[in-house]
Scaffold this active site. Structure first.
Site, PDB file in Angstrom:
ATOM      1  CG  ASP A 139     -48.513  -4.314 -44.711  1.00 56.91           C
ATOM      2  OD1 ASP A 139     -47.731  -3.161 -45.403  1.00 56.91           O
ATOM      3  OD2 ASP A 139     -48.527  -5.271 -45.532  1.00 56.91           O
TER       4      ASP A 139
HETATM    5  C1  BGC Z   1     -46.552  -4.767 -48.142  1.00 58.96           C
HETATM    6  C2  BGC Z   1     -46.422  -5.198 -47.270  1.00 58.96           C
HETATM    7  C3  BGC Z   1     -44.795  -4.490 -48.127  1.00 58.96           C
HETATM    8  C4  BGC Z   1     -45.104  -2.922 -48.030  1.00 58.96           C
HETATM    9  C5  BGC Z   1     -44.014  -1.978 -48.550  1.00 58.96           C
HETATM   10  C6  BGC Z   1     -47.808  -2.864 -48.782  1.00 58.96           C
HETATM   11  O1  BGC Z   1     -48.364  -3.506 -49.454  1.00 58.96           O
HETATM   12  O2  BGC Z   1     -48.667  -5.227 -47.463  1.00 58.96           O
HETATM   13  O3  BGC Z   1     -45.636  -6.496 -47.695  1.00 58.96           O
HETATM   14  O4  BGC Z   1     -43.659  -4.444 -47.494  1.00 58.96           O
HETATM   15  O5  BGC Z   1     -46.240  -2.972 -48.499  1.00 58.96           O
HETATM   16  O6  BGC Z   1     -43.698  -1.835 -49.348  1.00 58.96           O
END
Ligand code: BGC
Length: 958
Positions: free
Chosen positions: A302
């Site tokens: 993530d």
């Molecule tokens: C989120 C993810 C997301 C990523 C990219 C993170 O803060 O938890 O679900 O895909 O950001 O935007």
């Protein structure tokens, strides 16, 4: 460039915290007065080390993709392999994440883009219904069709990896901020719907990224900097502490289905699991995911969830997103540092090869080489021409081609949204004719957002009708049909009476005077939530409570006081507490409409006016606040290293499992939903199937393979003179031929025994695990052991859909019953249909902690019916079916329904231990001063500011 600012706000908000300054300053002051926080004094959960990281084998149906991936990776230099694994940094390219390109082979930079319900940050795309609505349809084919449609749009915008679907959070806590991005707190329902969603996305030639792995069940404390922005004094992310049985039977379950369905990618989560970070956790990544579930694709971090370089590589991470340690720092744990770690022998070549092969295998597995379209949109601006690398003032280029990728996907949106409506109460008020004399439409949730449907960044406000939650799991609406628009239009077209909307929730006297005259009052209420970097009305991602927002309860009471035909429509991210009014006799109907996406108004018209007979069923339990078995940890209880500890003490007993075990009557039970017709159930037939005996997997892998060779001449890795260096961009190259100087890391040269866990670099054949051996787990787990059939009859006068449900009782130590089959049937009036469900071995097995395998329950009880508490048919696997038909099963209210054994079969709760592996000895705190994996902590004097797997933190690369 407006979007650029909005998006940059994500990063800023993540660091600073909130969107509502006043309230948060007050809270901050309060929090500061109660510092220091209470120390956590429970036993500290521990995640055992599991090494080495399993190398992909091309098992299951992955062998052709592996062959091609291996051939491709064999041609790559080390720097090119590293480029595939490491993001170029936040806003470095056009997608929310991109890895480096391989120009020598004409291979483009892979593009990762949110979200689970469509394309985030793009124009001319469809805003689909949320995952929770898909769950409420209980319809695998609609889930598949939505997946195909989303995949087509991602493909045509030039996205390689769609960052969705979601099965983590599973939905342990009803207030959990991101539950709506996923499906249901029932792992079976989630697994059954995530699989076709993945297959749909990937059929369009786009890699699905199933996220967030794992036990990422609340927003509070998911990241320390974000929590500090809200005034919480924590230094590390929350640790979700879960036992092995609960892990397998609840949280890992849908991930197993996702892996079995072929998900090309999995995103590891922000939180810690038993005090080891999600992207550093060798137990969850190396062991559970890559060994037991035999996952053949790649693990992506993530955004900013990576916490170490060498450590995460050896623990099973394959791709670093977005590549920089923190947004816009230019530092990376990988990139240059990964190149150095391979060149100096810290990380074996096979591990980097495995990362690259896994990424390319996913690419070929979904046929991306055939489906490739260059990226034609830009996440950071809507301008047609803008800097190519938004993070810096780089050269201007064509970044947005404004390609319309929607096709007729609005039809899918409307179909899913209409099919997901759950009729909770109906005293004959619905369906409406459209010719009512006076229709009142009441509530802000019926109307438009005065700022525009996309007026709040990442949907971070609750203005107007609610059609998706907030955060990264969103898309920009191409339009939003509000209930007010669609209902008004429908009434005008039907030649009906007068219709008025009062959409300012503060306009109390106008609401009352309108409702007073109404033949029918349609009251729209909502409850919102989202991702933790945005706070709306003091809801820091997670909801503060289960109450309807914006005085919803009060409005309903005001309306019902003057109107005896009040229909309530709920747009919400999950359950809300309807106890203040659901029983009011003037509330003549209630519809839960969830988060329906861009066709919201049309879909609710379909159901309210009877073009579609509602057939959705609740994918969660609706009860009074305070009756659920779980709640948000909203104040930190800092454990070791300042990490809040969230013990999953309820074990298996979440949602309906807890209500059943504790004999609490909810208001509307899991699986409940009415129709404009009625159904009866009869003729349960259980036919055991002679499946082959279950064979635990044995044997071992090949030794770790390598592809191509690593050129050890450091001169060949120095930043090439023919490449113009983009500031902040992450590269795989070295600054000099001196590895130590290039690493610029004061711990460089530390003996590897101090930070590489035993077995961490072992390349020898490894034993396969008994429950593993194939993607999703041992193939024997998915063999059919029984076929269950029942007759469902439409006893009413209109055609309707009924979701027949099958639950099994698995005996002591298990919840009274768990969902293990369902089918949505369309049945003509007076006609009958046969409900058929195949029970797999896994469906009737429980996880055995001692043998680390599934054990089949001898003679599970089998229940079939209309909801988790309306199960008129009962039998057992051995003794076949029995039970009688209920005259009007789906129309029966929950309170009148039989709980089908729920009271008498209490769970023994024997599995509630705070460790991932029952009987695992707790690591003594004295010797393990490290908050992860039981590895020794590198001494802090060496400035290892990193918590994860005892690995040294890489520092600046440039
Ligand atoms: C989120 C993810 C997301 C990523 C990219 C993170 O803060 O938890 O679900 O895909 O950001 O935007």
């Amino acid at each position: 460039m407006w979007l650029n600012n909005l998006v940059a706000a994500q990063a800023v908000l993540a660091l600073l915290g909130s969107a509502s300054p006043t309230g948060d300053f007050e809270k901050l002051a309060k929090r500061q007065t109660i510092l220091p926080f209470t120390e956590y004094d429970g036993p500290l959960a521990y995640s055992p080390p599991k090494y080495p990281s399993p190398w992909g084998r091309g098992s299951g149906n992955w062998s052709a993709a592996y062959q091609r991936a291996r051939a491709f990776v064999s041609q790559l230099t080390l720097a090119e392999k590293v480029n595939l694994t490491t993001g170029v940094g936040w806003e470095g390219e056009q997608c929310v994440g991109n890895v480096g390109a391989i120009p020598r082979l004409g291979f483009h930079s892979l593009c990762m883009q949110d979200s689970p319900l469509g394309i985030r940050f793009a124009d001319y795309v469809t805003a689909f219904p949320s995952g929770i609505n898909v769950a409420a349809t209980w319809d695998r084919s609609l889930a598949y069709a939505r997946g195909v449609a989303m995949g087509e749009e991602h493909r045509d915008k030039g996205v390689d990896v769609q960052l969705g679907p979601v099965c983590g959070p599973l939905g342990r806590i009803p207030e959990g901020g991101r539950n709506w991005e996923g499906f249901s707190p029932d792992p079976y329902l989630t697994g059954q719907l995530i699989a076709p969603t993945i297959q749909g996305i990937q059929s369009a030639g786009v890699i699905a990224c199933t996220k967030h792995y794992i036990v990422n069940e609340q927003e509070h404390f998911r990241q320390a900097p974000e929590a500090r922005g809200y005034g919480f004094n924590i230094t590390e992310s929350l640790s979700s502490n879960v036992d092995d049985k609960t892990m397998h039977e609840l949280y890992l379950w849908p991930f197993a289905d996702a892996v079995r369905a072929g998900t090309g990618s999995i995103m590891c989560s922000y939180n810690q699991i038993n005090n080891s970070y999600g992207c550093s956790n060798s137990y969850t990544l190396n062991y559970l995911l890559k060994q037991e579930l035999d996952f053949q694709g790649f693990v992506m971090s993530d955004w900013q969830a990576q916490h170490s370089g060498v450590g995460d590589a050896l623990a099973g991470l394959d791709m670093s997103m977005p590549g920089d340690t923190l947004f816009l720092t230019g530092d990376s744990f990988w990139g240059t540092n990964l190149t150095i770690a391979v060149l100096n022998g810290t990380i074996p070549q096979y591990r980097v090869d495995d990362m690259a092969v896994r990424i390319m295998a996913a690419y070929y597995y979904v046929g991306r080489d055939q489906a490739y379209v260059p990226t034609n949109f830009d996440s950071w601006t809507r301008d047609t021409y803008a800097p190519i690398h938004a993070a810096v003032e780089s050269e201007i280029g064509l970044v947005n081609q404004h390609v319309d990728v929607r096709r007729n996907h609005a039809a899918n949106v409307r179909a899913v949204a209409a099919a997901s409506n759950v009729l909770l109460k109906n005293n004959g008020a619905l369906p409406l004719s459209g010719r009512e004399k006076w229709t009142a439409i009441i509530g802000a949730d019926a109307g438009s957002n005065a700022y525009g449907a996309n007026g709040c960044a990442d949907r971070g406000c609750d203005n107007g009708t609610l059609a998706m939650g907030w955060g990264s799991g969103t898309a920009d609406f191409p339009y939003l049909v509000t209930p007010e628009m669609a209902i008004t239009w429908h009434i005008l077209n039907t030649g009906g009476g007068e219709v008025f909307a009062v959409t300012d929730y503060g306009a109390e006297s106008q609401i009352v005077s309108t409702a007073e005259q109404a033949t029918v009052s349609l009251v729209f209420i909502n409850a919102d939530s989202g991702e933790g970097y945005i706070s709306v009305d003091g809801n820091e991602g997670d909801r503060k409570n289960l109450t309807a927002w914006k005085n919803g309860d009060r409005i309903i009471n005001n309306v019902t006081a003057v109107c005896n035909n009040t229909v309530v429509v709920i747009h919400s991210v999950g359950p809300i507490d309807v106890s203040p009014w659901y029983n009011n006799e003037n509330v003549t109907a209630i519809v839960w409409a969830g988060l329906p996406g861009q066709e919201s108004g049309n879909a609710i018209v379909d159901v309210l006016y009877g073009a579609v007979n509602p057939g959705g069923k609740l994918p969660f339990t609706m009860a009074r606040a305070g009756q659920y078995s779980t709640s948000i940890l909203s104040e930190p209880n800092n454990g070791q290293f300042g990490a809040p500890q969230q013990d999953f003490t309820e074990g298996l007993l979440i949602d309906y499992r807890a209500f059943d075990a504790n004999n609490i009557d909810p208001i509307y039970e899991f699986g409940f939903g009415l129709s404009y017709t009625s159904f009866s159930y009869s003729n349960l037939v259980v036919t055991p199937v002679n499946a082959a005996a279950y064979t635990p997997t044995s044997g071992q892998t090949e030794p770790a393979p390598t592809f191509g060779s690593v050129d050890t001449n450091v001169n060949n890795y120095v930043f090439p003179s023919n490449i113009e260096r983009v500031p902040l961009y992450i590269y795989p190259y070295l600054n000099s031929t001196d590895l130590e100087a290039s690493a610029a890391e004061e711990d460089y040269g530390l003996p590897s025994s101090q930070y590489i866990p035993p077995g961490g670099t072992d390349a020898n054949p490894q034993p396969l695990v008994a429950a593993g051996g194939a993607p999703g787990g041992n193939v024997g787990l998915y063999e059919t052991v029984a076929v269950v059939q029942a007759t469902v009859t439409n006893t009413g006068s209109v055609v309707g859909d009924e979701v027949a449900q099958l639950y099994v009782g698995l005996g002591d130590g298990e919840p009274p019953k768990v969902l293990r089959g369902f089918e949505r049937l369309t049945i003509a009036p007076g006609a009958s249909a046969t409900f058929t469900a195949e029970l797999t071995r896994k469906d009737v097995s429980v996880w055995d902690v001692a043998s680390q395998n599934w054990i089949q329950v001898e003679d599970p009880i089998i229940y079939v019916g209309a909801s988790s508490r309306n199960l008129p048919l009962q039998g057992s696997l051995r003794n076949g079916g029995s039970g009688s038909s209920s005259p009007s099963a789906s129309a029966a209210m929950s309170s009148a329904a039989s709980p089908s054994g729920s009271a008498s079969r209490q769970s023994s709760g024997a599995s509630r231990v705070s460790q991932i592996s029952d009987g695992q000895v707790q690591a003594p705190t004295a010797t393990v001063s490290q908050i992860s994996d039981g590895q020794l902590q590198a001494p802090t004097t060496r400035a290892v500011s990193q918590i994860s797997d005892g690995q040294i933190q890489a520092t600046r690369t440039s």
